[in-house]
Design a protein around this motif. Sequence first.
Motif, PDB file in Angstrom:
ATOM      1  N   LEU A   1       1.170  -1.813   0.113  1.00 34.23           N
ATOM      2  CA  LEU A   1       0.135  -0.210   0.078  1.00 34.23           C
ATOM      3  C   LEU A   1       0.787   1.249  -0.236  1.00 34.23           C
ATOM      4  N   CYS A   2       1.666   1.425   0.654  1.00 30.47           N
ATOM      5  CA  CYS A   2       2.899   2.821   0.889  1.00 30.47           C
ATOM      6  C   CYS A   2       3.167   2.698  -0.421  1.00 30.47           C
ATOM      7  N   GLN A   3       3.992   1.774  -0.628  1.00 28.95           N
ATOM      8  CA  GLN A   3       4.700   1.801  -1.824  1.00 28.95           C
ATOM      9  C   GLN A   3       4.003   1.861  -3.434  1.00 28.95           C
ATOM     10  N   ASN A   4       3.122   1.260  -3.807  1.00 31.20           N
ATOM     11  CA  ASN A   4       2.321   1.453  -4.644  1.00 31.20           C
ATOM     12  C   ASN A   4       0.807   2.520  -4.731  1.00 31.20           C
ATOM     13  N   ARG A   5       0.409   2.234  -3.699  1.00 34.68           N
ATOM     14  CA  ARG A   5      -1.339   3.200  -3.753  1.00 34.68           C
ATOM     15  C   ARG A   5      -0.912   4.006  -3.290  1.00 34.68           C
ATOM     16  N   TRP A   6      -0.182   4.450  -1.920  1.00 36.80           N
ATOM     17  CA  TRP A   6      -0.413   5.832  -1.270  1.00 36.80           C
ATOM     18  C   TRP A   6       1.086   6.906  -1.997  1.00 36.80           C
ATOM     19  N   ARG A   7       1.981   5.559  -2.684  1.00 38.71           N
ATOM     20  CA  ARG A   7       3.386   6.598  -2.777  1.00 38.71           C
ATOM     21  C   ARG A   7       4.423   7.265  -1.502  1.00 38.71           C
ATOM     22  N   ILE A   8       4.435   6.335  -0.522  1.00 33.56           N
ATOM     23  CA  ILE A   8       5.043   6.385   0.841  1.00 33.56           C
ATOM     24  C   ILE A   8       6.880   6.016   0.163  1.00 33.56           C
ATOM     25  N   ASP A   9       7.774   6.632  -0.135  1.00 30.07           N
ATOM     26  CA  ASP A   9       8.498   5.878  -0.690  1.00 30.07           C
ATOM     27  C   ASP A   9       9.982   5.538   0.501  1.00 30.07           C
TER      28      ASP A   9
END
Length: 409
Positions: A305-313
């Motif tokens: 979710l972080c990497q792909n949807r929320w774009r929290i790198d």
Amino acid sequence: MEATQQGADVFFVLMGAILVFAMHAGFAFLEVGTVRHKNQVNALVKIIVDFAISTLAYFFVGYSVAYGVDFLVSAAVLDGSAEGSPFAKQGFDLVKFFFLLTFAAAIPAIISGGIAERAKFWSQAMATAVIVGLIYPFYEGIVWGGNFGLQDWLSESYGAAFNDFAGSIVVHAVGGWIALGAVVLLGQRKGRYTSDGRVVGVPPSSIPWLALGSWLLCVGWFGFNVMSAQSVEGVSGLVAMNSLLAMVGGILVALIVGKNDPGFIHNGALAGLVAVCAGSNVMHPIGSLLVGGAAGAIFVIFFNLCQNRWRIDDVLGVWPLHGLCGLWGGIACGIFGQEALGGLGGVAFMSQLIGSLAGAAYALAGGFAVYGALKLLVGIRLTPEEEAQGADLSIHKIGANPESEMAPR
């Protein structure tokens, strides 16, 4: 007999400190294997320098903040041999400091994985000094030092104090939620996401190094958890068994949910161990297996979710791994530690919920405060040119394989 018992405790805690110190090699190699080749040297240097800075910050400031103890006295007082010394004999309090230091130094080691590949070196060094000197020990002192009466209030209000035996919240959740603030303020790596919405994959540089990091952490974790008893008399095989079962649960669930991805599998072991820290002294092994398994799923799901949807790198996924799995572990202790579910009891769900949420909220605020101030004052991110070149050459002026990178003569 008293001297023998004291000596045994000194040796016991020293061995625990050495095991947890060895975990820092695990943090280093986990990051080395995950980041791109051009950032491997930076990963190694950050971890060892952060440990050195953490030692000084904790020795001169942090330990006093947490426990009201300082070391600015003679060596005879420190090792307990002087008449009337407040320190325990044979230097027990000194190895206890070493042991707790390795916990404190884990905070910047956790953060390092989230901010990898684009953070300024000296800005992170400054953040380490503030976090280990002030931010971390303040909450550590509340939970483990009994400061400010929170534990007394929880005990009076709900029948039990907040139980965080080996730091699901104090260490892991605090580190993970501070890291979230740092990652958000740093922003995404150059080229990680395209303007038209595509996610650009960044494969690990070395699965063997990543796996080695996980193995080192897993082995050291039994010192992290079991030796949190801090005495031979207090040691319990239950803690070891619970740690083992939680690790296994994390591995197997991450294997399934992560669709056989080796990165998820090796981090799944760590997710289970993070979650079991809080309640490893009170839960039944089957309860620990369930807690660890749930943590394995939490890591895989929220990493994606972080990497792909929320774009929290978050490069290594330290917020899902330490922040969320740690938060789950603190709360889960109040569920699976109950006698009705086979635990030893002596825990209260509301105390666990309040203590866990308070730790996460405090750490998130601390992360934004520290890294926000540094961003404003000195900057926290490499230039686009430095980031493209890689932190190894930009900061350290040498790559991971210097000989092979030289032009042939």
